[in-house]
Design a protein around this motif. Structure first.
Motif, short mmCIF file in Angstrom:
data_model
loop_
_atom_site.label_atom_id
_atom_site.label_comp_id
_atom_site.label_asym_id
_atom_site.label_seq_id
_atom_site.Cartn_x
_atom_site.Cartn_y
_atom_site.Cartn_z
N HIS A 158 0.83 -1.20 0.00
CA HIS A 158 0.00 0.00 0.00
C HIS A 158 0.87 1.25 0.00
O HIS A 158 2.06 1.21 0.29
CB HIS A 158 -0.93 0.02 1.22
N GLN A 159 0.22 2.36 -0.33
CA GLN A 159 0.80 3.69 -0.20
C GLN A 159 -0.12 4.50 0.70
O GLN A 159 -1.34 4.36 0.63
CB GLN A 159 0.94 4.37 -1.56
N ARG A 160 0.46 5.36 1.56
CA ARG A 160 -0.35 6.14 2.48
C ARG A 160 -0.04 7.63 2.34
O ARG A 160 1.11 8.02 2.21
CB ARG A 160 -0.12 5.70 3.92
N ASN A 161 -1.11 8.43 2.40
CA ASN A 161 -0.99 9.88 2.36
C ASN A 161 -1.94 10.49 3.38
O ASN A 161 -3.11 10.07 3.47
CB ASN A 161 -1.35 10.43 0.98
N GLY A 162 -1.47 11.50 4.13
CA GLY A 162 -2.34 12.28 4.99
C GLY A 162 -2.70 11.64 6.31
O GLY A 162 -2.24 10.56 6.65
N GLN A 163 -3.57 12.36 7.03
CA GLN A 163 -4.04 11.94 8.34
C GLN A 163 -5.55 12.16 8.40
O GLN A 163 -6.11 12.93 7.64
CB GLN A 163 -3.36 12.74 9.45
N VAL A 206 -5.39 8.59 3.37
CA VAL A 206 -5.69 7.84 2.14
C VAL A 206 -4.72 6.66 2.02
O VAL A 206 -3.50 6.85 1.95
CB VAL A 206 -5.60 8.74 0.90
N TRP A 207 -5.27 5.48 1.96
CA TRP A 207 -4.50 4.26 1.80
C TRP A 207 -4.81 3.70 0.40
O TRP A 207 -5.93 3.27 0.13
CB TRP A 207 -4.89 3.23 2.85
N SER A 208 -3.83 3.70 -0.49
CA SER A 208 -4.01 3.17 -1.84
C SER A 208 -3.38 1.78 -1.89
O SER A 208 -2.18 1.63 -1.63
CB SER A 208 -3.34 4.08 -2.87
N LEU A 209 -4.19 0.78 -2.22
CA LEU A 209 -3.73 -0.60 -2.17
C LEU A 209 -3.32 -1.13 -3.54
O LEU A 209 -3.85 -0.71 -4.57
CB LEU A 209 -4.85 -1.50 -1.63
N ASP A 210 -2.37 -2.06 -3.53
CA ASP A 210 -2.12 -2.94 -4.67
C ASP A 210 -2.81 -4.26 -4.34
O ASP A 210 -2.44 -4.93 -3.37
CB ASP A 210 -0.62 -3.19 -4.85
N LEU A 211 -3.80 -4.64 -5.13
CA LEU A 211 -4.50 -5.90 -4.89
C LEU A 211 -3.63 -7.08 -5.32
O LEU A 211 -2.63 -6.91 -6.02
CB LEU A 211 -5.83 -5.89 -5.64
N ARG A 212 -4.01 -8.27 -4.87
CA ARG A 212 -3.22 -9.45 -5.21
C ARG A 212 -2.99 -9.56 -6.71
O ARG A 212 -3.85 -9.22 -7.53
CB ARG A 212 -3.89 -10.73 -4.69
N ASN A 213 -1.79 -10.00 -7.07
CA ASN A 213 -1.38 -10.19 -8.47
C ASN A 213 -1.25 -8.88 -9.25
O ASN A 213 -1.21 -8.88 -10.47
CB ASN A 213 -2.34 -11.15 -9.21
#
Length: 258
Positions: free
Chosen positions: A6-11, A41-48
């Motif tokens: 994941h990537q995270r931005n902000g509070q 904001v949590w931006s996810l990379d889903l499986r595969n």
């Protein structure tokens, strides 16, 4: 069990963003930075996909378990979910299965129904890129992919999956695992067949020039998500890229509603 990258931005209030098929968290960097003024904001990379693990199976029940395990690992009790296309189906599956863990639900240009096979050429093209890697120049890979995919913008999006390694450019998306279980991706979220209901606030944003969300799908949508609000943008399926400002505003306004 492996944990999603994941990537995270902000509070602040947590907003979890999930990409569509062949996408990644990287596709959402611009919007994530803007939303981070108000939210975590949590931006996810889903499986595969992206930087996340490769494994067999793409069904939404398993992917919902990935998301649940990730939330627990990050000590997130309740979040708002935003998903585009495949990520939207995952968001709906998760909200239906684990409603106590979802504050608000935002679904971008997808409905909780089954769809027809439309990615055969793309899958074939990405398989060809995988078979011939490593690539030394991105334009060579683009020339190869053009034999399968005519549209330049689609190719540019797909080529974001080529990443630099010690040997050259290689495909990071797990194309064989995706191809093997492609039917699960285009199927309806399994929780729909169990007549589950998510009573929380739900926003669906459709592209007015996309056919992914059609009027005949709305009764099924509203059955499972009775608080559904439907909005549209003058865009195709990639509405968050084509109308980034409008998409940003609609999501922000919905997130700030009491």
């Amino acid at each position: 069990m492996s944990i999603l990258a994941h990537q995270r931005n902000g509070q602040g209030q947590p907003l979890v963003v999930m990409h569509g098929l062949f996408g990644s968290a990287d596709n959402w960097r611009g919007l994530a930075r803007r939303w981070s003024d108000d939210f975590s904001v949590w931006s996810l990379d889903l499986r595969n996909h992206g930087r996340s693990f490769h494994c067999e199976g793409m069904n939404y029940t398993a992917q919902a378990e990935d998301l649940l395990y990730w939330m627990d690992s990050e000590d997130l009790d309740k979040v708002s979910l935003l998903g585009h296309s495949m990520g939207g189906k995952l968001a709906m599956e998760f909200a239906l299965r684990y409603p106590s863990r979802v504050e608000k639900l935002i679904v971008a240009d997808i409905a909780p129904v089954g769809y027809e096979h439309t990615h055969s050429a793309i899958i074939q093209g990405l398989r060809t890129l995988k078979a011939k890697e490593p690539w030394h120049e991105r334009r060579e890979a683009d020339h190869q992919l053009a034999e399968f995919v005519d549209d330049v913008q689609t190719r540019l999006f797909l080529l974001t999956n080529l990443v630099r390694t010690e040997t050259g450019l290689c495909l990071r998306v797990a194309i064989e695992e995706i191809a093997r279980d492609y039917q699960a991706i285009i199927d309806a979220p399994p929780a729909m067949a169990e007549n589950r209901v998510f009573e929380g606030a739900t926003l669906a944003i459709k592209g007015s020039r996309s056919d992914y969300v059609q009027d005949f799908m709305l009764p099924e949508f509203k059955r499972a998500f009775p608080q559904l609000q439907l909005q549209s943008l003058d865009a195709g399926h990639w509405l968050h890229a084509e109308q980034a400002e409008g998409f940003y505003q609609q999501v922000s306004q919905f997130m700030k509603l009491d």
